[in-house]
Design an enzyme around this catalytic site. Structure first.
Site, short mmCIF file in Angstrom:
data_model
loop_
_atom_site.label_atom_id
_atom_site.label_comp_id
_atom_site.label_asym_id
_atom_site.label_seq_id
_atom_site.Cartn_x
_atom_site.Cartn_y
_atom_site.Cartn_z
N ASP A 11 0.87 -1.17 0.00
CA ASP A 11 0.00 0.00 0.00
C ASP A 11 0.91 1.22 0.00
OD1 ASP A 11 -2.35 1.65 0.27
OD2 ASP A 11 -1.94 1.84 2.40
N SER A 12 0.31 2.39 -0.17
CA SER A 12 1.08 3.62 -0.09
C SER A 12 1.49 3.92 1.35
CB SER A 12 0.24 4.78 -0.62
OG SER A 12 -0.90 4.94 0.19
N CYS A 74 -4.24 -1.41 -1.87
CA CYS A 74 -4.37 0.03 -2.12
C CYS A 74 -5.28 0.19 -3.32
CB CYS A 74 -2.99 0.59 -2.42
SG CYS A 74 -2.97 2.30 -2.99
N GLU A 154 -2.89 8.81 7.75
CA GLU A 154 -1.53 8.26 7.66
C GLU A 154 -0.67 8.79 8.82
OE1 GLU A 154 -0.40 5.97 5.54
OE2 GLU A 154 1.74 6.10 6.01
N CYS A 190 -10.93 3.41 -0.29
CA CYS A 190 -9.52 3.69 0.02
C CYS A 190 -9.22 2.90 1.28
CB CYS A 190 -9.31 5.19 0.27
SG CYS A 190 -7.68 5.58 0.93
N HIS A 192 -7.26 3.33 3.60
CA HIS A 192 -7.05 4.12 4.83
C HIS A 192 -8.38 4.35 5.56
CE1 HIS A 192 -3.03 4.89 3.30
NE2 HIS A 192 -2.74 5.58 4.39
N1 DGL Z 1 -4.67 3.55 0.79
C1 DGL Z 1 -4.67 3.96 -0.54
C2 DGL Z 1 -5.90 3.62 -1.32
O1 DGL Z 1 -6.54 2.66 -0.98
C3 DGL Z 1 -4.01 5.20 -0.99
C4 DGL Z 1 -4.14 6.46 -0.26
C5 DGL Z 1 -3.15 7.44 -0.81
O2 DGL Z 1 -1.96 7.13 -0.75
O3 DGL Z 1 -3.56 8.50 -1.31
O4 DGL Z 1 -6.22 4.26 -2.27
#
Ligand code: DGL
Length: 293
Positions: A11-12, A74, A154, A190, A192
């Site tokens: 993931d990011s 992600c 984050e 997302c 997150h």
């Molecule tokens: N967690 C990520 C997603 O599902 C990316 C969030 C990001 O880095 O902008 O899109």
């Protein structure tokens, strides 16, 4: 047949840990390697070319560590890079989070109107719109970019007044829809966002179901591992075609101790803080790895 190699996740940043947690719950015998690219976070406001470049680097790093499957935990990287990564590493099964999330949302809606909150890049790709329409073309999709929430989460902020305000303004557009267009299901597009699921649900009110892709992606992973005979030694659950000794619905047993590795490309302290909150008393050591900047 069994395969002791680990399953890779990336993931990011910390968001994909929500997918990792579900996967470990469902597949307790499997070893895992997770990479969070916190140093280059966020992905969702970057160009497709940058996201693709980073996704390739992380997938290559996992392949170099001899993983047997990769979960792109992600939505942004799934939307932009899934097809490319499958072609780049044809022998590795890649599981994205968009299609499982879309399927879960289509199952949840009663009125056929689904809202999606995701990053700018995910919304721009149209991946959720397409995946939901593939499941049921009659369903209406209202997708909104909510990239502003991502850096706060984050950074470990799961409840500040600033976050509450950002959630409120994101959701206001759904609340303001005319009665005939009101959604009954909100898909967290997302990884997150499940970290602030309770906050989102309480701002939305009880009449709107909140769905995310973590559990659905973990279920897809479980199926992919099982049908391809990739189960870790001693943990086979059988398949629909071959129920196995204990039966298809028997809980997986972990006879070989799994190994879990967490890597971040950013600072270990912040990453560990959120990992500790998510995994509770199961101590997960975090190590730093470097990437091109
Ligand atoms: N967690 C990520 C997603 O599902 C990316 C969030 C990001 O880095 O902008 O899109």
């Amino acid at each position: 047949m069994s395969d002791p190699r680990p399953i890779g996740f990336f993931d990011s940043g910390v968001g994909g840990l929500t997918v990792l947690r579900e996967a470990q719950r469902r597949l307790p015998g499997e070893s895992t390697i997770y990479i969070g690219d916190s140093a280059r976070h966020p992905y969702g406001t970057r160009s497709d070319a940058e996201v693709l470049d980073y996704a390739i680097e992380l997938a290559d790093a996992l392949v170099a560590r001899d993983v047997k499957a990769i979960v792109i935990a992600c939505n942004t990287a799934t939307s932009v890079a899934l097809a490319h990564l499958r072609q780049r590493h044809p022998a590795i099964p890649f599981i994205g989070v968009v299609r499982p999330g879309a399927a879960a949302a289509v199952l949840a809606t009663r009125t056929g109107r689904i809202g999606v909150i995701a990053t700018e890049a995910t919304v721009r790709s149209g991946a959720y719109f397409a995946a939901i329409k593939d499941q049921n073309p009659a369903v209406q999709v209202e997708a909104r970019a909510a990239s502003a929430l991502v850096p706060l989460i984050e950074a470990g902020d799961l409840s500040s007044p600033q976050l509450v305000e950002a959630v409120r303004s994101t959701l206001a557009t759904f609340k303001g829809l005319p009665a005939a267009a009101k959604i009954d299901t909100l898909l967290l597009g997302c990884t997150h966002f499940p970290l602030i699921r309770n906050l989102i649900a309480s701002e939305l009110g009880e009449s709107i179901a909140v769905v995310d892709s973590a559990a659905a992606a973990a279920a897809t992973l479980q199926e992919v591992i099982s049908v391809n005979h990739l189960d870790a030694p001693g943990s086979t659950r059988g398949t629909a075609a071959d129920p196995g000794a204990a039966g298809h619905s028997a809980p997986a047993r972990a006879e070989v101790l799994p190994v879990h590795q967490l890597f971040t490309t950013g600072a270990v302290a912040g990453f560990s803080g959120l990992a500790d909150r998510l995994f509770g008393d199961r101590v997960m050591e975090v190590e730093q790895i470097s990437v091109r900047r």
